[in-house]
Write an enzyme that holds these catalytic residues in place. Structure first.
Site, PDB file in Angstrom:
ATOM      1  N   GLY A 197      24.788  28.131  90.335  1.00  0.00           N
ATOM      2  CA  GLY A 197      24.441  27.107  89.359  1.00  0.00           C
ATOM      3  C   GLY A 197      25.537  26.895  88.340  1.00  0.00           C
ATOM      4  N   GLY A 198      26.788  27.183  88.730  1.00  0.00           N
ATOM      5  CA  GLY A 198      27.913  26.948  87.837  1.00  0.00           C
ATOM      6  C   GLY A 198      27.856  27.791  86.583  1.00  0.00           C
ATOM      7  N   ARG A 200      26.009  27.279  84.101  1.00  0.00           N
ATOM      8  CA  ARG A 200      24.613  27.467  83.724  1.00  0.00           C
ATOM      9  C   ARG A 200      24.099  28.803  84.244  1.00  0.00           C
ATOM     10  NH1 ARG A 200      22.509  23.282  86.162  1.00  0.00           N
ATOM     11  NH2 ARG A 200      21.982  24.437  88.052  1.00  0.00           N
ATOM     12  N   SER A 228      27.905  32.618  93.631  1.00  0.00           N
ATOM     13  CA  SER A 228      28.541  31.531  92.886  1.00  0.00           C
ATOM     14  C   SER A 228      28.599  31.843  91.390  1.00  0.00           C
ATOM     15  CB  SER A 228      27.801  30.216  93.173  1.00  0.00           C
ATOM     16  OG  SER A 228      28.559  29.102  92.739  1.00  0.00           O
ATOM     17  N   ASP A 549      31.488  28.678  99.081  1.00  0.00           N
ATOM     18  CA  ASP A 549      30.377  29.034  98.206  1.00  0.00           C
ATOM     19  C   ASP A 549      29.082  29.185  99.008  1.00  0.00           C
ATOM     20  OD1 ASP A 549      28.261  28.835  96.286  1.00  0.00           O
ATOM     21  OD2 ASP A 549      29.643  27.856  94.894  1.00  0.00           O
TER      22      ASP A 549
END
EC number: 3.1.1.4
Length: 749
Positions: A197-198, A200, A228, A549
């Site tokens: 989720g990057g 975040r 990730s 990813d």
């Protein structure tokens, strides 16, 4: 009763390679011919070439003006004994502009017997004699570990960690709830999972880990697995020189400062020049280069800028005494023209090993990226830095730099990363790095003299860097093809025999399958073709593989934790995946993980998505095996989702918010707000946004500590009722053909 690991007795079939050693001893009467000798005295060197091996071309140094050179240089080739291996010997004359071929000869390797060693003379032009010493032996100690079992280092860690956890659980749960912990064998295996989720996910997981650390839950965990964005936090935490002596609180303060800056500051011409110089060095050494390399540098500069030389191997010092959970990271191996949701092999990374459980092949972390053939390293490179792996683990976000830079979508088809680089480099680049070629195999024999080339190589490098920078800030296929975005490494399974397929759960036919029928397996969660080709093998003929990813297939790293060898009893997962709105059902990724587990015959509790309709949005949900007596190997899952519910009213569990300022800081949406800073593609978090998300997940975790404790108590009881939880009875073996004969013939106690 001592624990017997049946997985160590499973044979992972592989064929041994041969090591062919050539010593170039000497040559006499080297000549360029009567006319050539009148003009110049030869500067001889020797090239050796075997087309059937990856590291195919070798060469000696050259001697100036020497017709009787003595080299005594040794070279090794790793060969497939089933191939027709022919050694090509070329006597060369080094010149300033273009080297000249003086003569060639061949030698068929199969004419030698294993264990044989001999000197062989070769005659060139009826005058020159060259003598080579050759020997052939079996490579009985490959660099890959072929096994379904955990590595010895992880087994040792688990034993040490259990003693630590036993004391920690007694302290956390109290005497009454921990009375079943009589020995280390009674200790349940707890795993903590973080999704992608990057940033975040990274920021949210930082709040989670702070809560788990403060509450004592982290001291009770054996594993922390990330995917990730969560791996970026794990990398930041575990690479920090003060962890675990210093807890996440202080490290999170540093993280907040690091992510408050605009990522565009990392793309100044001076910094991009430095990045590209590093890539030039990597490419020149013969390793593939993609935009993921640059992305990894940017992530590293943002998060671990003062420890850019840290490697995955160096994290062993954090876990060698079992003082903290073992970190597990993941990416996918994918095929260039197949959707990740249809086919993907999960690759797992730990400080001890990197490998693919599907094939029972593992290696030391410092070998990842090196050139392999039939399980043996034929060309070793320096270990990739941790920031490169961070780029691979989160490579889905390399595309976001299109948005950051305003790069429009390129529609050019068939333009690969290597072709793009080829367009902006000169012919003097060492390797063309085409996706499936071997650089050395395609070099012309008459190459420029190395010494002469060094005079202008720096100019070529400068030109390459300039054009690379221009590619970074222009409309380029570098950004817009999978070839350009995906990470790429040498295929460590090149040349292996994959005729035998190894299920991830080769020992048991789990009872959970009885409650999961074919209709459920056929039901699509996200895509009609999901997991359609997961049983296909990797292409062992491809010289390089794409690694991307893991969130591109599903966004939770369950495959690492579901390996039956790890025997996990309790999984605490934290899902930071994007949803259409804050009120949307939060189970998509978990349902994909469930389906993947069932297709691989791995135990997984039944996920009831209708619990959302009955109970609404909650901070966490608990999923247990419906019939624990029949599903003894099935873990319990506590699934935390990203939701702002009680945090709006309470600043700490049981402590209401009182002031308007306290209420205002907690009054925010995550997915509903169109101006939300929590977008997957946001790589800059102002301090307020960081604190909001960090504190939300810190609160949600602490607010459900009793749920976690209750599940731990139940896991202890499951262990007490099933003392052989980690071992497997041979009466339950589904695929006895995998066992070696010696193990099967042993008398059963």
């Amino acid at each position: 009763m001592s624990f017997i690991d049946p997985y160590q007795h499973i044979i992972v079939e592989h064929q041994y390679s041969h090591k062919f050693t050539v010593v170039v001893l000497r040559a006499t009467k080297v000549t360029k011919g009567a006319f050539g000798d009148m003009l110049d005295t030869p500067d001889p060197y020797v090239e050796l070439f075997i087309s059937t091996t990856p590291d195919s071309r070798k060469r000696t140094r050259h001697f100036n003006n020497d017709i009787n050179p003595v080299w005594n240089e040794t070279f090794e080739f790793i060969l497939d004994p089933n191939q027709e291996n022919v050694l090509e010997i070329t006597l060369m004359d080094a010149n300033y502009v273009m080297d000249e071929t003086l003569g060639t000869a061949t030698f068929t390797v199969s004419s030698m017997k294993v264990g044989e060693k001999k000197e062989v003379p070769f005659i060139f032009n009826q005058v020159t004699e060259m003598v080579l010493e050759m020997s052939l032996e079996v490579c009985s100690c490959p660099d890959l570990r072929f096994s379904m079992a955990l590595c010895d280092q992880e087994k040792t860690f688990r034993q040490q960690r259990k003693e630590h956890i036993r004391e920690s659980m007694k302290k956390l749960l109290g005497p009454k709830n921990s009375e079943g912990l009589h020995s280390a064998r009674d200790v349940p295996v707890v795993a903590i999972l973080g999704s992608g989720g990057g940033f975040r996910a990274m920021v949210g997981f930082s709040g989670v880990m702070k809560a788990l650390y403060e509450s004592g839950i982290l001291d009770c965990a054996t594993y922390v697995a990330g995917l990730s964005g969560s791996t970026w936090y794990m990398s930041t935490l575990y690479s920090h020189p003060d962890f675990p002596e210093k807890g996440p609180e202080e490290i999170n303060e540093e993280l907040m400062k690091n992510v408050s800056h605009n990522p565009l500051l990392l793309l100044t011409p001076q910094k991009v020049k430095r990045y590209v110089e590093s890539l030039w060095k990597k490419k020149s050494s013969g390793q593939p280069v993609t935009f993921t390399d640059i992305f990894g540098m940017l992530i590293g500069e943002t998060l671990i800028h003062n420890r850019m030389n840290t490697t995955l191997s160096s994290l062993k010092e954090k876990v060698n005494t079992a003082q903290c959970p073992l970190p597990l990271f993941t990416c996918l191996h994918v095929k260039p023209d197949v959707s990740e949701l249809m086919f993907a092999d999960w690759v797992e990374f730990s400080p001890y090993e990197i490998g693919m459980a599907k094939y029972g092949t593992f290696m030391a972390p410092d070998l990842f990226g090196s050139k392999f053939f039939m399980g043996t390293v034929v060309k070793k490179y320096e270990e990739n830095p941790l920031h490169f792996l961070m780029g691979v683990w989160g490579s889905a976000f390399s595309i976001l730099f299109n948005r950051v830079l305003g790069v429009s979508g390129s529609q050019s088809r068939g333009s690969t990363m290597e072709e793009e680089l080829e367009n902006i480099t000169t012919k003097h680049i060492v390797s063309n790095d085409s996706s499936d070629s071997d650089d050395e195999s395609h070099e012309p024999k008459g190459t420029e003299n190395e010494d002469a080339g060094s005079d202008y190589q720096s100019d070529n490098q400068a030109s390459w860097i300039h054009r690379m920078i221009m590619a970074l800030v222009s409309d380029s296929a570098l950004f817009n093809t999978r070839e350009g975005r995906a990470g790429k490494v040498h295929n460590f399974m090149l040349g292996l025999n994959l005729n035998t397929s190894y299920p991830l759960s080769p020992l048991s036919d789990f009872a959970t399958q009885d409650s999961f029928d074919d209709d459920e397996l056929d039901a699509a969660v996200a895509d009609p073709d999901e997991f359609e080709r997961i049983y296909e093998p990797l292409d062992v003929k491809s010289k390089k593989i794409h690694v991307v990813d893991s969130g591109l297939t599903f966004n939770l790293p369950y495959p690492l934790i579901l390996r039956p060898q790890r025997g996990v009893d309790l999984i605490i997962s934290f899902d930071f995946s994007a949803r259409p709105s804050d009120s949307s059902p939060p189970f998509k990724e978990l349902l994909l993980a469930e389906k993947w587990a069932k297709m691989n015959k791995l135990p997984f509790p039944k996920i009831d998505p209708y619990v959302f309709d009955r109970e609404g949005l909650k901070e966490c949900y608990v999923f247990k095996p419906k019939n624990p007596d029949m599903e003894k190997d099935c873990p319990t899952i506590i699934h935390f989702v990203l939701a702002n519910i009680n945090f709006r009213k309470y600043r700490a569990p049981g402590v209401p918010r009182e002031t308007e300022e306290e209420k205002e800081i907690a009054d925010f949406d995550i997915f509903d707000d169109p101006e939300s800073p929590f977008s997957t593609f946001n790589f800059q978090y102002p301090n307020q946004a960081f604190k909001r998300l960090h504190d939300l997940m810190h609160f949600n975790t602490l607010n459900n500590i009793d749920v976690i404790k209750e599940a731990m108590v139940e896991s202890i009881e499951y262990r007490r009722q099933n003392p052989s939880r980690c071992s497997v009875s041979l009466s339950n073996v589904e695929a006895r053909r995998f066992f070696n004969k010696e193990f099967l013939s042993k008398p059963k106690a």
